[in-house]
Design an enzyme around this catalytic site. Structure first.
Site, PDB file in Angstrom:
ATOM      1  N   ASP A 134       2.003  -5.677   2.344  1.00  0.00           N
ATOM      2  CA  ASP A 134       1.532  -5.741   0.956  1.00  0.00           C
ATOM      3  C   ASP A 134       1.278  -7.196   0.555  1.00  0.00           C
ATOM      4  O   ASP A 134       1.836  -8.122   1.153  1.00  0.00           O
ATOM      5  CB  ASP A 134       2.587  -5.150   0.007  1.00  0.00           C
ATOM      6  CG  ASP A 134       2.816  -3.672   0.270  1.00  0.00           C
ATOM      7  OD1 ASP A 134       1.912  -3.018   0.805  1.00  0.00           O
ATOM      8  OD2 ASP A 134       3.919  -3.191  -0.083  1.00  0.00           O
TER       9      ASP A 134
HETATM   10  N1  URA Z   1       6.692  -1.440   3.421  1.00  0.00           N
HETATM   11  C1  URA Z   1       6.271  -1.833   2.189  1.00  0.00           C
HETATM   12  O1  URA Z   1       6.582  -1.215   1.186  1.00  0.00           O
HETATM   13  N2  URA Z   1       5.488  -2.912   2.112  1.00  0.00           N
HETATM   14  C2  URA Z   1       5.119  -3.651   3.183  1.00  0.00           C
HETATM   15  O2  URA Z   1       4.415  -4.647   3.021  1.00  0.00           O
HETATM   16  C3  URA Z   1       5.580  -3.231   4.449  1.00  0.00           C
HETATM   17  C4  URA Z   1       6.361  -2.130   4.544  1.00  0.00           C
END
Ligand code: URA
Length: 239
Positions: free
Chosen positions: A106
């Site tokens: 993310d």
């Molecule tokens: N899980 C999440 O919620 N975000 C990420 O960036 C990676 C795994």
């Protein structure tokens, strides 16, 4: 491997720009198996032939594998109209190569991101069937309990989505290590949401049996070592 133009082979290895490579060939600076190359459009199999520039043999690399410590605020995408992507952080030479992030972190997640042009390895690394575990550290807004960890182990359900059983190990009141082999959208945030916690900070520490190089500051990157290209596909568990 199919034969390719020598100027293309050399450009793919970051030897110099296409223009400079043409001049080098004109000057007779490039040899293949000891014979001087005369024209930039001569074709060779780069995996079989010994290619040298100014007498120095090049080690041909078919693919590129980059370990990046992804910083917060940058998108895990190849390009975006409005926002900075992880590819924008690469040097101009690397940007030309059709690299893509293998899987997504993310925008607000930090840590180990593999950037490559090897679609096969990316698929092997990402496919849940292959059980390549990814280790994260998460800080949440809740004091975590063993009962939360047990729920991760049983397999969390979040609305319509069912996550595979996962390990969660509390390291400090509201902080935990989590290991998963799937990469569903916002997976770790949703898993914590399901036990009543919000993730405040998330960083990926490890993929397969390769830890993020602690010398890499956020935004920095380096190529994988040879053994890491194998280790990144291992089913090693850390917790
Ligand atoms: N899980 C999440 O919620 N975000 C990420 O960036 C990676 C795994």
């Amino acid at each position: 491997m199919p034969k390719q133009r020598i100027d293309k082979i050399l450009a793919s290895q970051n030897i110099a720009s296409r223009g400079q490579i043409k001049n080098m060939i004109k000057r007779g600076a490039v040899t293949v198996d000891g014979i001087t190359v005369k024209r930039p459009d001569e074709k060779y199999d780069a995996e079989v032939s010994r290619i040298a520039v100014n007498g120095n043999e090049i080690t041909y690399k078919k693919n590129i594998y980059i370990m990046m410590n992804k910083p917060k605020g940058v998108l895990s995408a190849s390009n975006d109209k409005y926002e900075k992507t992880v590819i924008d952080l690469l040097s101009p030479e690397l940007k030309r190569k059709g690299l893509f992030p293998a899987g997504r972190l993310d925008k607000d997640t930090e840590g180990f991101l593999l950037i490559t042009d090897d679609g096969k390895l990316a698929h092997q690394m990402l496919s849940p069937k292959n059980h390549v575990y990814k280790l994260y550290i998460a800080e949440t807004d809740k004091i975590l309990t063993q009962s939360d960890a047990d729920k991760f182990k049983e397999g969390i359900k979040y609305g319509e989505t069912a996550f595979l059983p996962a390990e969660m190990k509390i390291t400090d009141k509201n902080t935990a290590l989590v290991e998963i082999c799937e990469g569903k959208f916002h997976q770790i945030k949703k898993m914590f949401n399901a036990v009543g916690a919000n993730v405040l900070y998330l960083k990926r520490l490890k993929i397969g049996n390769v830890f993020l190089d602690e010398n890499l500051k956020p935004g920095e990157y380096r190529e994988l070592f040879e053994h890491e290209k194998i280790d990144i596909l291992q089913r090693t568990k850390s917790i």
